[in-house]
Write an enzyme that holds these catalytic residues in place. Sequence first.
Site, PDB file in Angstrom:
ATOM      1  N   ASP A  44      44.014  38.835  38.773  1.00 32.86           N
ATOM      2  CA  ASP A  44      42.821  38.033  39.103  1.00 32.86           C
ATOM      3  C   ASP A  44      42.640  36.946  38.029  1.00 32.86           C
ATOM      4  O   ASP A  44      42.393  35.779  38.349  1.00 32.86           O
ATOM      5  CB  ASP A  44      41.548  38.905  39.125  1.00 32.86           C
ATOM      6  CG  ASP A  44      41.569  40.010  40.171  1.00 32.86           C
ATOM      7  OD1 ASP A  44      40.764  39.975  41.089  1.00 32.86           O
ATOM      8  OD2 ASP A  44      42.414  40.919  40.057  1.00 32.86           O
ATOM      9  N   GLU A  67      35.177  33.260  40.855  1.00 34.17           N
ATOM     10  CA  GLU A  67      34.618  34.610  40.698  1.00 34.17           C
ATOM     11  C   GLU A  67      34.674  35.131  39.263  1.00 34.17           C
ATOM     12  O   GLU A  67      33.720  35.731  38.787  1.00 34.17           O
ATOM     13  CB  GLU A  67      35.344  35.594  41.624  1.00 34.17           C
ATOM     14  CG  GLU A  67      34.738  37.000  41.505  1.00 34.17           C
ATOM     15  CD  GLU A  67      35.447  38.065  42.332  1.00 34.17           C
ATOM     16  OE1 GLU A  67      36.378  37.726  43.082  1.00 34.17           O
ATOM     17  OE2 GLU A  67      35.063  39.233  42.200  1.00 34.17           O
ATOM     18  N   ASP A 120      38.301  32.141  44.868  1.00 33.38           N
ATOM     19  CA  ASP A 120      38.437  33.590  44.681  1.00 33.38           C
ATOM     20  C   ASP A 120      39.903  33.813  44.311  1.00 33.38           C
ATOM     21  O   ASP A 120      40.789  33.693  45.152  1.00 33.38           O
ATOM     22  CB  ASP A 120      38.075  34.331  45.967  1.00 33.38           C
ATOM     23  CG  ASP A 120      37.809  35.801  45.700  1.00 33.38           C
ATOM     24  OD1 ASP A 120      38.357  36.335  44.713  1.00 33.38           O
ATOM     25  OD2 ASP A 120      37.059  36.419  46.477  1.00 33.38           O
ATOM     26  N   ILE A 122      41.669  36.409  43.468  1.00 32.62           N
ATOM     27  CA  ILE A 122      42.177  37.448  44.374  1.00 32.62           C
ATOM     28  C   ILE A 122      40.979  37.928  45.178  1.00 32.62           C
ATOM     29  O   ILE A 122      40.051  38.514  44.633  1.00 32.62           O
ATOM     30  CB  ILE A 122      42.791  38.667  43.643  1.00 32.62           C
ATOM     31  CG1 ILE A 122      44.088  38.277  42.938  1.00 32.62           C
ATOM     32  CG2 ILE A 122      43.083  39.781  44.659  1.00 32.62           C
ATOM     33  CD1 ILE A 122      44.861  39.453  42.362  1.00 32.62           C
ATOM     34  N   ASP A 123      41.001  37.644  46.456  1.00 30.12           N
ATOM     35  CA  ASP A 123      39.982  38.194  47.329  1.00 30.12           C
ATOM     36  C   ASP A 123      40.559  39.481  47.901  1.00 30.12           C
ATOM     37  O   ASP A 123      41.698  39.490  48.378  1.00 30.12           O
ATOM     38  CB  ASP A 123      39.662  37.192  48.438  1.00 30.12           C
ATOM     39  CG  ASP A 123      38.557  37.695  49.341  1.00 30.12           C
ATOM     40  OD1 ASP A 123      37.635  38.371  48.838  1.00 30.12           O
ATOM     41  OD2 ASP A 123      38.614  37.425  50.547  1.00 30.12           O
ATOM     42  N   THR A 125      40.466  42.535  45.912  1.00 35.26           N
ATOM     43  CA  THR A 125      41.152  43.183  44.772  1.00 35.26           C
ATOM     44  C   THR A 125      41.467  44.651  45.092  1.00 35.26           C
ATOM     45  O   THR A 125      42.523  45.160  44.702  1.00 35.26           O
ATOM     46  CB  THR A 125      40.285  43.084  43.498  1.00 35.26           C
ATOM     47  OG1 THR A 125      40.008  41.700  43.271  1.00 35.26           O
ATOM     48  CG2 THR A 125      41.000  43.637  42.279  1.00 35.26           C
ATOM     49  N   ASP A 265      33.995  34.138  48.843  1.00 37.28           N
ATOM     50  CA  ASP A 265      34.523  35.129  49.789  1.00 37.28           C
ATOM     51  C   ASP A 265      34.638  34.564  51.202  1.00 37.28           C
ATOM     52  O   ASP A 265      35.112  35.267  52.103  1.00 37.28           O
ATOM     53  CB  ASP A 265      33.623  36.375  49.819  1.00 37.28           C
ATOM     54  CG  ASP A 265      33.838  37.273  48.606  1.00 37.28           C
ATOM     55  OD1 ASP A 265      34.982  37.344  48.122  1.00 37.28           O
ATOM     56  OD2 ASP A 265      32.860  37.889  48.140  1.00 37.28           O
TER      57      ASP A 265
HETATM   58  N1  LIG Z   1      28.153  45.445  49.216  1.00 37.36           N
HETATM   59  C1  LIG Z   1      28.982  44.484  49.567  1.00 37.36           C
HETATM   60  N2  LIG Z   1      28.878  43.912  50.784  1.00 37.36           N
HETATM   61  C2  LIG Z   1      29.715  42.949  51.168  1.00 37.36           C
HETATM   62  N3  LIG Z   1      30.726  42.482  50.393  1.00 37.36           N
HETATM   63  C3  LIG Z   1      30.876  43.007  49.167  1.00 37.36           C
HETATM   64  C4  LIG Z   1      30.031  44.028  48.689  1.00 37.36           C
HETATM   65  N4  LIG Z   1      30.446  44.343  47.436  1.00 37.36           N
HETATM   66  C5  LIG Z   1      31.485  43.546  47.146  1.00 37.36           C
HETATM   67  N5  LIG Z   1      31.747  42.736  48.187  1.00 37.36           N
HETATM   68  C6  LIG Z   1      32.746  41.692  48.305  1.00 37.36           C
HETATM   69  O1  LIG Z   1      33.743  42.095  49.221  1.00 37.36           O
HETATM   70  C7  LIG Z   1      34.923  41.381  48.896  1.00 37.36           C
HETATM   71  C8  LIG Z   1      36.098  42.006  49.552  1.00 37.36           C
HETATM   72  O2  LIG Z   1      35.824  41.973  50.902  1.00 37.36           O
HETATM   73  P1  LIG Z   1      36.796  42.547  51.944  1.00 37.36           P
HETATM   74  O3  LIG Z   1      36.358  42.129  53.295  1.00 37.36           O
HETATM   75  O4  LIG Z   1      38.173  42.219  51.517  1.00 37.36           O
HETATM   76  O5  LIG Z   1      36.544  44.083  51.792  1.00 37.36           O
HETATM   77  S1  LIG Z   1      37.571  45.184  52.043  1.00 37.36           S
HETATM   78  O6  LIG Z   1      38.349  45.332  50.822  1.00 37.36           O
HETATM   79  O7  LIG Z   1      38.400  44.896  53.195  1.00 37.36           O
HETATM   80  O8  LIG Z   1      36.776  46.334  52.315  1.00 37.36           O
HETATM   81  C9  LIG Z   1      34.943  41.446  47.417  1.00 37.36           C
HETATM   82  O9  LIG Z   1      35.716  40.363  46.981  1.00 37.36           O
HETATM   83  P2  LIG Z   1      36.726  40.573  45.729  1.00 37.36           P
HETATM   84  O10 LIG Z   1      35.866  41.019  44.567  1.00 37.36           O
HETATM   85  O11 LIG Z   1      37.252  39.178  45.549  1.00 37.36           O
HETATM   86  O12 LIG Z   1      37.753  41.552  46.138  1.00 37.36           O
HETATM   87  C10 LIG Z   1      33.460  41.347  47.031  1.00 37.36           C
HETATM   88  O13 LIG Z   1      33.073  40.049  46.674  1.00 37.36           O
HETATM   89 MG   LIG Z   2      36.365  38.168  47.140  1.00 36.56          MG
HETATM   90 MG   LIG Z   3      38.126  38.335  43.916  1.00 35.25          MG
HETATM   91 MG   LIG Z   4      35.912  41.009  42.726  1.00 37.55          MG
END
Ligand SMILES: Nc1ncnc2c1ncn2[C@@H]1O[C@H](COP(=O)(O)OS(=O)(=O)O)[C@@H](OP(=O)(O)O)[C@H]1O
Ligand SMILES: [Mg+2]
Ligand SMILES: [Mg+2]
Ligand SMILES: [Mg+2]
Length: 318
Positions: A44, A67, A120, A122-123, A125, A265
């Site tokens: 990241d 991020e 982002d 890494i979206d 993670t 995101d």
């Molecule tokens: N409570 C809650 N509700 C909604 N979204 C949240 C929540 N908590 C975290 N995040 C954010 O979710 C990002 C990842 O989303 P994804 O759709 O990839 O989720 S998943 O991994 O498929 O479950 C993730 O992005 P990354 O941190 O870049 O991975 C977060 O920004």
């Molecule tokens: Mg993300």
């Molecule tokens: Mg990320």
């Molecule tokens: Mg993150």
Amino acid sequence: MSYEKEKQVAIDAAIAAAKLCQQVRQAIPAAMEKTDKSPVTVADYGSQALICKAIGDMFGDDPIVAEEDAADLSTSEMAPQLAKVTDYVKELVPEATPEAVKSWIDRGNGEVAPRYWTLDPIDGTKGFLRQDQYAVALALVESGQVKVGVLACPAMPLENGECGILYVAVRGEGAFMAPLAGGDLQPIRVADIGDAANLRFVESVESGHGDQSRQSAVAKAVGITADSLRMDSQAKYGAVASGQAVLYLRLPSPKSPNYREKIWDHAAGTIVVEEAGGRITDMHGKPLDFSIGAKFANNQGVVVSNGTIHEKVLEALA
Ligand SMILES: Nc1ncnc2c1ncn2[C@@H]1O[C@H](COP(=O)(O)OS(=O)(=O)O)[C@@H](OP(=O)(O)O)[C@H]1O
Ligand SMILES: [Mg+2]
Ligand SMILES: [Mg+2]
Ligand SMILES: [Mg+2]
């Protein structure tokens, strides 16, 4: 206005960052924990350093709202992690030093402005750590409207069985995809509703990032009976834009009802879907507001569709 230079810089930076991420992933990365308990890895940070350097070098006046933050890497106990990030970045930018890497990462501490980038690095993670889907997501926003979006999805399968898709869109110019390993950009379109085989919906893997029971009830109400495709990251936007699914639902999780979605995101994913003919609103039918800050303070939930089913989805939600 043409965004040819912005598009090319964004594509090159996202491809380089995706390469770094794949290198880290081969080594089975360990996760560190941020203050909000969410995971972060050297990839990241490395991805954010590379991209913020590239944008900063070419568009020095543009703020970047990203991020990650180098503050977490600046303590003495984190020095080994910073050294690791620097080593990975050095493979692509030989002059990288730990201090330079931190300053590149911190170029991502910019604020929303009339023109800004959002990143982002890494979206997904959690998906990255699970060896599932993830995306490097970069977008340019002007006057509250996303103008350029690039999504590099190293784990998205291609028809030939290989993996790695790049999605690119510029406002008014359509949406495209290409193999991440190199190749021509081909136009993509959302699926037609008459195409029954594509009546799938996508949602997050993590149950805490949405409301899975309400999401499947809404999907059923609009005629989607097949099980959802669960996928991490903005790869879900790629799936809608290229017709693998007609709907992506992200409704507030009952576990965190006050969570507000972050701009990085969604920014790159939304323009890819819109330029492929789809539509995005929040769960109340309002457009996502990219003009106020890093969080969508005035939006709740996200509905991404092929366009034709959008009103029906909003009715089912109302
Ligand atoms: N409570 C809650 N509700 C909604 N979204 C949240 C929540 N908590 C975290 N995040 C954010 O979710 C990002 C990842 O989303 P994804 O759709 O990839 O989720 S998943 O991994 O498929 O479950 C993730 O992005 P990354 O941190 O870049 O991975 C977060 O920004
Ligand atoms: Mg993300
Ligand atoms: Mg990320
Ligand atoms: Mg993150």
